[in-house]
Design a protein around this motif. Structure first.
Motif, PDB file in Angstrom:
ATOM      1  N   PHE A  47     -74.465  -7.032  12.883  1.00  0.00           N
ATOM      2  CA  PHE A  47     -74.066  -7.987  11.849  1.00  0.00           C
ATOM      3  C   PHE A  47     -73.916  -9.395  12.414  1.00  0.00           C
ATOM      4  CE2 PHE A  47     -72.519  -3.869  10.269  1.00  0.00           C
ATOM      5  CZ  PHE A  47     -73.206  -3.837   9.060  1.00  0.00           C
ATOM      6  N   VAL A  48     -74.277 -10.373  11.609  1.00  0.00           N
ATOM      7  CA  VAL A  48     -74.168 -11.763  12.030  1.00  0.00           C
ATOM      8  C   VAL A  48     -73.020 -12.480  11.332  1.00  0.00           C
ATOM      9  CG1 VAL A  48     -76.593 -11.971  12.693  1.00  0.00           C
ATOM     10  CG2 VAL A  48     -75.910 -12.528  10.354  1.00  0.00           C
ATOM     11  N   ASN A  49     -72.263 -11.743  10.521  1.00  0.00           N
ATOM     12  CA  ASN A  49     -71.091 -12.346   9.879  1.00  0.00           C
ATOM     13  C   ASN A  49     -69.907 -11.378   9.947  1.00  0.00           C
ATOM     14  OD1 ASN A  49     -71.970 -10.438   7.999  1.00  0.00           O
ATOM     15  ND2 ASN A  49     -71.779 -11.798   6.246  1.00  0.00           N
ATOM     16  N   GLU A  57     -81.476  -8.529  11.410  1.00  0.00           N
ATOM     17  CA  GLU A  57     -82.822  -8.319  10.875  1.00  0.00           C
ATOM     18  C   GLU A  57     -83.034  -8.991   9.514  1.00  0.00           C
ATOM     19  OE1 GLU A  57     -83.188  -4.071  10.631  1.00  0.00           O
ATOM     20  OE2 GLU A  57     -81.696  -3.926   9.050  1.00  0.00           O
ATOM     21  N   ASP A  58     -81.959  -9.403   8.860  1.00  0.00           N
ATOM     22  CA  ASP A  58     -82.048 -10.062   7.558  1.00  0.00           C
ATOM     23  C   ASP A  58     -82.076 -11.580   7.662  1.00  0.00           C
ATOM     24  OD1 ASP A  58     -81.869  -7.539   6.312  1.00  0.00           O
ATOM     25  OD2 ASP A  58     -79.675  -7.617   6.395  1.00  0.00           O
ATOM     26  N   THR A  59     -81.996 -12.098   8.856  1.00  0.00           N
ATOM     27  CA  THR A  59     -81.977 -13.547   9.035  1.00  0.00           C
ATOM     28  C   THR A  59     -83.406 -14.100   9.066  1.00  0.00           C
ATOM     29  OG1 THR A  59     -81.939 -13.391  11.450  1.00  0.00           O
ATOM     30  CG2 THR A  59     -79.795 -13.453  10.312  1.00  0.00           C
ATOM     31  N   PRO A  60     -83.589 -15.361   8.691  1.00  0.00           N
ATOM     32  CA  PRO A  60     -84.941 -15.948   8.633  1.00  0.00           C
ATOM     33  C   PRO A  60     -85.672 -15.971   9.975  1.00  0.00           C
ATOM     34  CG  PRO A  60     -83.322 -17.423   7.629  1.00  0.00           C
ATOM     35  CD  PRO A  60     -82.559 -16.286   8.233  1.00  0.00           C
ATOM     36  N   ASP A  61     -84.929 -16.044  11.083  1.00  0.00           N
ATOM     37  CA  ASP A  61     -85.578 -16.152  12.392  1.00  0.00           C
ATOM     38  C   ASP A  61     -85.942 -14.804  13.007  1.00  0.00           C
ATOM     39  OD1 ASP A  61     -85.461 -18.915  12.291  1.00  0.00           O
ATOM     40  OD2 ASP A  61     -83.517 -18.999  13.304  1.00  0.00           O
ATOM     41  N   PHE A  62     -85.543 -13.694  12.375  1.00  0.00           N
ATOM     42  CA  PHE A  62     -85.871 -12.381  12.932  1.00  0.00           C
ATOM     43  C   PHE A  62     -87.380 -12.159  12.808  1.00  0.00           C
ATOM     44  CE2 PHE A  62     -86.073  -7.761  13.251  1.00  0.00           C
ATOM     45  CZ  PHE A  62     -85.184  -7.527  14.292  1.00  0.00           C
ATOM     46  N   PRO A  63     -88.051 -11.866  13.919  1.00  0.00           N
ATOM     47  CA  PRO A  63     -89.519 -11.746  13.893  1.00  0.00           C
ATOM     48  C   PRO A  63     -90.002 -10.589  13.006  1.00  0.00           C
ATOM     49  CG  PRO A  63     -88.698 -11.911  16.148  1.00  0.00           C
ATOM     50  CD  PRO A  63     -87.508 -11.701  15.266  1.00  0.00           C
ATOM     51  N   ASP A  64     -90.976 -10.871  12.168  1.00  0.00           N
ATOM     52  CA  ASP A  64     -91.559  -9.848  11.288  1.00  0.00           C
ATOM     53  C   ASP A  64     -92.084  -8.654  12.086  1.00  0.00           C
ATOM     54  OD1 ASP A  64     -90.982 -11.252   8.971  1.00  0.00           O
ATOM     55  OD2 ASP A  64     -92.977 -12.164   8.845  1.00  0.00           O
ATOM     56  N   ALA A  65     -92.604  -8.916  13.270  1.00  0.00           N
ATOM     57  CA  ALA A  65     -93.187  -7.850  14.083  1.00  0.00           C
ATOM     58  C   ALA A  65     -92.157  -6.785  14.466  1.00  0.00           C
ATOM     59  CB  ALA A  65     -93.807  -8.434  15.350  1.00  0.00           C
ATOM     60  N   TYR A  66     -90.884  -7.173  14.525  1.00  0.00           N
ATOM     61  CA  TYR A  66     -89.839  -6.228  14.936  1.00  0.00           C
ATOM     62  C   TYR A  66     -89.154  -5.547  13.757  1.00  0.00           C
ATOM     63  CZ  TYR A  66     -90.327  -8.286  19.570  1.00  0.00           C
ATOM     64  OH  TYR A  66     -90.826  -8.728  20.766  1.00  0.00           O
ATOM     65  N   PRO A  93     -78.681  -2.599  22.272  1.00  0.00           N
ATOM     66  CA  PRO A  93     -78.853  -3.584  23.331  1.00  0.00           C
ATOM     67  C   PRO A  93     -78.816  -4.991  22.757  1.00  0.00           C
ATOM     68  CG  PRO A  93     -80.975  -2.740  22.682  1.00  0.00           C
ATOM     69  CD  PRO A  93     -79.946  -1.979  21.879  1.00  0.00           C
ATOM     70  N   ALA A  94     -78.766  -5.950  23.631  1.00  0.00           N
ATOM     71  CA  ALA A  94     -78.883  -7.349  23.218  1.00  0.00           C
ATOM     72  C   ALA A  94     -80.244  -7.566  22.565  1.00  0.00           C
ATOM     73  CB  ALA A  94     -78.726  -8.252  24.439  1.00  0.00           C
ATOM     74  N   ALA A  95     -80.404  -8.671  21.861  1.00  0.00           N
ATOM     75  CA  ALA A  95     -81.652  -8.965  21.151  1.00  0.00           C
ATOM     76  C   ALA A  95     -82.843  -9.045  22.107  1.00  0.00           C
ATOM     77  CB  ALA A  95     -81.511 -10.257  20.361  1.00  0.00           C
ATOM     78  N   ASP A  96     -82.659  -9.634  23.264  1.00  0.00           N
ATOM     79  CA  ASP A  96     -83.712  -9.730  24.269  1.00  0.00           C
ATOM     80  C   ASP A  96     -83.462  -8.622  25.289  1.00  0.00           C
ATOM     81  OD1 ASP A  96     -85.676 -10.439  26.053  1.00  0.00           O
ATOM     82  OD2 ASP A  96     -84.837 -12.420  26.528  1.00  0.00           O
ATOM     83  N   PHE A  97     -84.111  -7.489  25.059  1.00  0.00           N
ATOM     84  CA  PHE A  97     -83.930  -6.281  25.876  1.00  0.00           C
ATOM     85  C   PHE A  97     -85.052  -6.279  26.903  1.00  0.00           C
ATOM     86  CE2 PHE A  97     -83.368  -1.373  25.356  1.00  0.00           C
ATOM     87  CZ  PHE A  97     -82.534  -1.342  26.447  1.00  0.00           C
ATOM     88  N   GLN A  98     -84.733  -6.668  28.140  1.00  0.00           N
ATOM     89  CA  GLN A  98     -85.734  -6.986  29.152  1.00  0.00           C
ATOM     90  C   GLN A  98     -86.057  -5.805  30.066  1.00  0.00           C
ATOM     91  OE1 GLN A  98     -84.065 -10.368  31.186  1.00  0.00           O
ATOM     92  NE2 GLN A  98     -84.178 -11.665  29.374  1.00  0.00           N
ATOM     93  N   ALA A  99     -87.241  -5.225  29.869  1.00  0.00           N
ATOM     94  CA  ALA A  99     -87.671  -4.084  30.681  1.00  0.00           C
ATOM     95  C   ALA A  99     -87.726  -4.446  32.166  1.00  0.00           C
ATOM     96  CB  ALA A  99     -89.034  -3.577  30.210  1.00  0.00           C
ATOM     97  N   GLU A 100     -88.228  -5.617  32.456  1.00  0.00           N
ATOM     98  CA  GLU A 100     -88.370  -6.043  33.859  1.00  0.00           C
ATOM     99  C   GLU A 100     -87.251  -6.996  34.283  1.00  0.00           C
ATOM    100  OE1 GLU A 100     -90.667  -4.635  35.743  1.00  0.00           O
ATOM    101  OE2 GLU A 100     -91.406  -3.551  33.993  1.00  0.00           O
ATOM    102  N   GLY A 101     -86.206  -7.105  33.470  1.00  0.00           N
ATOM    103  CA  GLY A 101     -85.116  -8.024  33.773  1.00  0.00           C
ATOM    104  C   GLY A 101     -84.354  -7.652  35.031  1.00  0.00           C
TER     105      GLY A 101
END
Length: 152
Positions: A47-49, A57-66, A93-101
């Motif tokens: 949730f963002v609120n 996932e309901d926010t305008p910046d959430f990528p369509d691909a995901y 996980p966090a939004a940027d889930f880094q496999a090679e992080g």
């Protein structure tokens, strides 16, 4: 065994069903037992609120691909929330889930809300996420809850 970890993943339209199907199957198998189920989820349903009415996932910046994979993870979480006879934990996980992080060796826990670090970033490496999963498996501090994990 004390814990089963469901880390099923899928990305293609014909395989996305694997994500909720795995959670449903494992919860059926573990129903009424003391064996805990930890499900590796997604960040899109966080949730963002504060009112918990708008998900990332309901926010305008959430990528369509995901969006399809986010919906599949959301279906798994929705199923778990209906259960009273399974000792489940859903870890986003966090939004940027880094496999090679890089493995930092630490993480921050949050709950149902999308959370960023002091720099406004939401990321975690697979390696640090794995530490959080093992910590939850050992501690059982969040049974029947969804938690989220991010790097400082």
């Amino acid at each position: 065994f004390d814990v089963v970890v469901d880390a099923a993943g899928a990305w293609t339209p014909d395989t996305l069903h694997v994500i909720p199907d795995a959670a449903k199957h494992l919860s059926d198998v573990l129903s009424g037992t003391d064996t805990r189920l930890i499900v590796v989820g997604g960040a899109g349903s966080l949730f963002v609120n504060k009112e918990h009415t708008v998900a990332l996932e309901d926010t305008p910046d959430f990528p369509d691909a995901y969006k399809p994979v986010s919906a599949a993870h959301g279906e798994a979480l929705a199923h778990l929330r209906t259960l009273s006879d399974v000792k489940w934990t859903y870890i986003s996980p966090a939004a940027d889930f880094q496999a090679e992080g890089e493995r930092i060796g630490s993480y921050e826990l949050a709950g149902e809300e999308f959370t960023t670090n002091a720099d406004g970033q939401s990321f975690i490496s697979y390696a640090d996420f794995a530490i959080a999963v093992v910590d939850e498996a050992e501690s059982a501090k969040h049974v029947g809850e969804r938690i989220s994990v991010y790097a400082k």
